[in-house]
Design a protein around this motif. Structure first.
Motif, PDB file in Angstrom:
ATOM      1  N   PHE A  37      28.746 -43.547 -47.787  1.00 11.97           N
ATOM      2  CA  PHE A  37      29.505 -44.620 -47.140  1.00 11.97           C
ATOM      3  C   PHE A  37      28.606 -45.478 -46.260  1.00 11.97           C
ATOM      4  N   PHE A  38      27.649 -44.858 -45.581  1.00 13.89           N
ATOM      5  CA  PHE A  38      26.743 -45.596 -44.707  1.00 13.89           C
ATOM      6  C   PHE A  38      25.879 -46.590 -45.485  1.00 13.89           C
ATOM      7  N   LEU A  39      25.703 -46.345 -46.787  1.00  9.82           N
ATOM      8  CA  LEU A  39      24.931 -47.285 -47.593  1.00  9.82           C
ATOM      9  C   LEU A  39      25.607 -48.651 -47.676  1.00  9.82           C
ATOM     10  N   THR A  40      26.907 -48.679 -47.476  1.00  9.69           N
ATOM     11  CA  THR A  40      27.655 -49.932 -47.607  1.00  9.69           C
ATOM     12  C   THR A  40      27.842 -50.654 -46.281  1.00  9.69           C
ATOM     13  N   ARG A  41      27.401 -50.070 -45.161  1.00 12.10           N
ATOM     14  CA  ARG A  41      27.653 -50.664 -43.849  1.00 12.10           C
ATOM     15  C   ARG A  41      26.365 -51.204 -43.248  1.00 12.10           C
ATOM     16  N   PRO A  42      26.438 -52.219 -42.404  1.00 14.98           N
ATOM     17  CA  PRO A  42      25.257 -52.737 -41.719  1.00 14.98           C
ATOM     18  C   PRO A  42      24.738 -51.734 -40.690  1.00 14.98           C
ATOM     19  N   PRO A  43      23.459 -51.830 -40.306  1.00 11.52           N
ATOM     20  CA  PRO A  43      22.851 -50.842 -39.407  1.00 11.52           C
ATOM     21  C   PRO A  43      23.596 -50.650 -38.091  1.00 11.52           C
ATOM     22  N   ASP A  44      24.136 -51.760 -37.478  1.00 11.00           N
ATOM     23  CA  ASP A  44      24.805 -51.595 -36.197  1.00 11.00           C
ATOM     24  C   ASP A  44      26.072 -50.752 -36.324  1.00 11.00           C
ATOM     25  N   GLU A  45      26.786 -50.852 -37.456  1.00 12.80           N
ATOM     26  CA  GLU A  45      27.964 -50.016 -37.671  1.00 12.80           C
ATOM     27  C   GLU A  45      27.561 -48.561 -37.909  1.00 12.80           C
ATOM     28  N   SER A 112      19.032 -41.718 -36.089  1.00 16.56           N
ATOM     29  CA  SER A 112      19.057 -43.166 -35.912  1.00 16.56           C
ATOM     30  C   SER A 112      19.496 -43.562 -34.507  1.00 16.56           C
ATOM     31  N   THR A 113      20.163 -42.653 -33.802  1.00 10.28           N
ATOM     32  CA  THR A 113      20.616 -42.972 -32.444  1.00 10.28           C
ATOM     33  C   THR A 113      19.509 -42.793 -31.418  1.00 10.28           C
ATOM     34  N   PHE A 114      18.351 -42.249 -31.824  1.00  8.57           N
ATOM     35  CA  PHE A 114      17.247 -42.070 -30.878  1.00  8.57           C
ATOM     36  C   PHE A 114      16.630 -43.407 -30.491  1.00  8.57           C
ATOM     37  N   THR A 115      16.743 -44.390 -31.392  1.00  7.61           N
ATOM     38  CA  THR A 115      16.223 -45.728 -31.102  1.00  7.61           C
ATOM     39  C   THR A 115      17.355 -46.589 -30.548  1.00  7.61           C
ATOM     40  N   PRO A 116      17.186 -47.257 -29.413  1.00  7.02           N
ATOM     41  CA  PRO A 116      18.249 -48.095 -28.847  1.00  7.02           C
ATOM     42  C   PRO A 116      18.750 -49.113 -29.860  1.00  7.02           C
ATOM     43  N   LYS A 117      20.046 -49.367 -29.805  1.00  8.57           N
ATOM     44  CA  LYS A 117      20.671 -50.251 -30.775  1.00  8.57           C
ATOM     45  C   LYS A 117      20.125 -51.675 -30.712  1.00  8.57           C
ATOM     46  N   ASP A 118      19.716 -52.126 -29.507  1.00  8.22           N
ATOM     47  CA  ASP A 118      19.222 -53.488 -29.363  1.00  8.22           C
ATOM     48  C   ASP A 118      17.720 -53.603 -29.581  1.00  8.22           C
ATOM     49  N   ASP A 119      17.076 -52.499 -29.976  1.00 10.25           N
ATOM     50  CA  ASP A 119      15.639 -52.534 -30.233  1.00 10.25           C
ATOM     51  C   ASP A 119      15.362 -53.343 -31.499  1.00 10.25           C
ATOM     52  N   THR A 120      14.263 -54.087 -31.493  1.00 10.27           N
ATOM     53  CA  THR A 120      13.929 -54.925 -32.653  1.00 10.27           C
ATOM     54  C   THR A 120      13.605 -54.095 -33.887  1.00 10.27           C
ATOM     55  N   TYR A 122      15.173 -51.330 -34.689  1.00  4.18           N
ATOM     56  CA  TYR A 122      16.280 -50.440 -35.010  1.00  4.18           C
ATOM     57  C   TYR A 122      16.693 -50.544 -36.477  1.00  4.18           C
ATOM     58  N   ASP A 123      16.765 -51.778 -37.006  1.00  5.96           N
ATOM     59  CA  ASP A 123      17.192 -51.936 -38.398  1.00  5.96           C
ATOM     60  C   ASP A 123      16.288 -51.174 -39.349  1.00  5.96           C
ATOM     61  N   THR A 124      14.975 -51.286 -39.136  1.00  8.82           N
ATOM     62  CA  THR A 124      14.016 -50.574 -39.994  1.00  8.82           C
ATOM     63  C   THR A 124      14.164 -49.072 -39.838  1.00  8.82           C
ATOM     64  N   MET A 125      14.278 -48.618 -38.595  1.00  8.52           N
ATOM     65  CA  MET A 125      14.424 -47.186 -38.330  1.00  8.52           C
ATOM     66  C   MET A 125      15.709 -46.652 -38.973  1.00  8.52           C
ATOM     67  N   SER A 126      16.780 -47.421 -38.859  1.00  9.89           N
ATOM     68  CA  SER A 126      18.062 -46.983 -39.413  1.00  9.89           C
ATOM     69  C   SER A 126      17.994 -46.840 -40.918  1.00  9.89           C
TER      70      SER A 126
END
Length: 386
Positions: A37-45, A112-120, A122-126
């Motif tokens: 399911f996470f494959l279909t959602r954006p990183p912030d979700e 994925s929660t170890f990296t702050p959500k507003d970190d630049t 984060y998308d790559t890490m997620s």
């Protein structure tokens, strides 16, 4: 209870093992659903979902870790026969499923929660974490191996009901739900990344999960969807494939129902005989301990003794064929003994020709220490104490 749960003879006969396998089925289904399911959602979700599900993820990891211990202490069936000593079981498990099971323990979504959500970054890490989390799905391959029977415990009425009624239905429902979820996720991904879509640009059209499941179920049931827009050639190809799959699925279901109405297969026939025995024994109020022994012995005969289980069928064969069937069954019994596994086939046949069936009752002595041995015994059903 602990001994029953992690003893060396865990099998379908043990209600605690049935409950544990059911729990592992549910936990693995949870991992399968959320990971895909996470494959279909954006990183912030994904970040929000992972943070909200941290307690459940910890519970899943604990269950997966305990399952590793359980597997080290479980009886296993292999080419060499039944493995029931901890050393042999541990070696076999370490060579096969230990590494995938260890990977399944790791709660990748929480990383994925170890990296702050507003970190630049984060998308790559997620996305990296999400890619690694797919390795947890390897445990799905083991699901058909659960609910296996070793034949070392008595078959009780409760276990007979669960193995004949509950487990087959549970497995079919599990396979159906996994398939529907998988196709729904594929549809969501296709709607998001369809390069030929005319109603939305790539990545803008992000249908919710319930809409995707509705589309899949409406198609599989052949009710039609109508209110779902098929946009572009890729979605059209997917819809055609899903329609074909729906026709095949409906054909399989209808054929299965008709076949069961016309005639029963050997497993259904065996289950019916066990149900009949259970009903007769309960009607005459046979004691529970004796009832368990009767069910276990009849189940063994129906499963392993062709001549005794299907007397009417065997009776119509020539005498030579009947003798060869009995010889084959005895050779098969000898081959499962590790000492004779690599013996020459002629030696096995010679031993099998000398074997005669003998039945010993519980608490009956076979031989006493100090007696001169003049016989060799092969245990076909049950166990002995030395």
């Amino acid at each position: 209870m602990l001994r029953s749960l992690v003893g060396s003879e865990m099998c379908i006969r043990d209600r605690y093992r049935v409950l544990w396998d059911t729990l592992i089925y549910c936990v693995t289904f949870y991992v399968w659903c959320w990971t895909t399911f996470f494959l279909t959602r954006p990183p912030d979700e994904v970040y929000d979902f992972a943070a909200a599900l941290i307690g459940l993820d910890v519970f899943v990891s604990i269950c997966m870790a305990v399952d590793i211990v359980v597997q080290f202490l479980s009886t296993r069936k292999g080419p060499e026969g039944l493995l029931d000593d901890y050393k042999s079981v541990g070696k076999r498990y370490a060579r096969t499923w230990l590494i995938p099971d260890v990977i399944a323990v790791l709660p990748f979504h929480q990383f994925s929660t170890f990296t702050p959500k507003d970190d630049t970054d984060y998308d790559t890490m997620s996305r990296i974490v999400l890619a690694f989390s797919l390795f947890r799905l390897v445990k799905m391959i083991k699901m058909p191996m659960l609910f296996q029977r070793s034949g070392r415990r008595h078959l009780t009425p409760l276990h007979l009901t669960m193995s004949v009624n509950f487990i087959p239905i549970f497995k079919k429902m599990y396979a159906f739900l996994v398939s529907v979820h998988f196709v729904a996720v594929l549809w969501s991904l296709l709607k998001q990344y369809n390069p030929r879509a005319s109603t939305a640009t790539v990545g803008d059209d992000n249908p919710d999960y319930t809409t995707s499941v509705y589309y899949v179920m409406a198609t599989l049931s052949t009710c039609g969807f109508g209110d779902t827009v098929i946009d572009g050639p890729l979605e059209q190809v997917f819809a055609v494939i899903l329609c074909l799959a729906a026709m095949v699925l409906n054909g399989i279901v209808i054929g299965f129902v008709v076949e069961n109405m016309r005639q029963s297969d050997i497993y259904t026939e065996r289950a019916d005989k066990l149900r009949e025995t259970l009903g007769v024994c309960q009607y005459f109020q046979i004691p529970t301990s004796l009832l368990n022994e009767i069910l276990s012995f009849q189940n063994h005969v129906l499963e392993h003794n062709l001549g005794a289980a299907y007397t009417d069928l065997i009776r119509g064969l020539p005498q030579d064929m009947r003798s060869n069937i009995g010889l084959f069954i005895r050779v098969s019994l000898i081959s499962h003994v590790s000492f004779f596994k690599d013996a020459h086939q002629g030696a096995k046949v010679a031993i099998a020709q000398r074997l005669t069936p003998v039945i010993y009752l519980p608490e009956q002595y076979i031989f006493i220490a100090g007696e001169v041995g003049d016989s060799m015994y092969f245990i076909s059903h049950g166990f002995v104490d030395v």
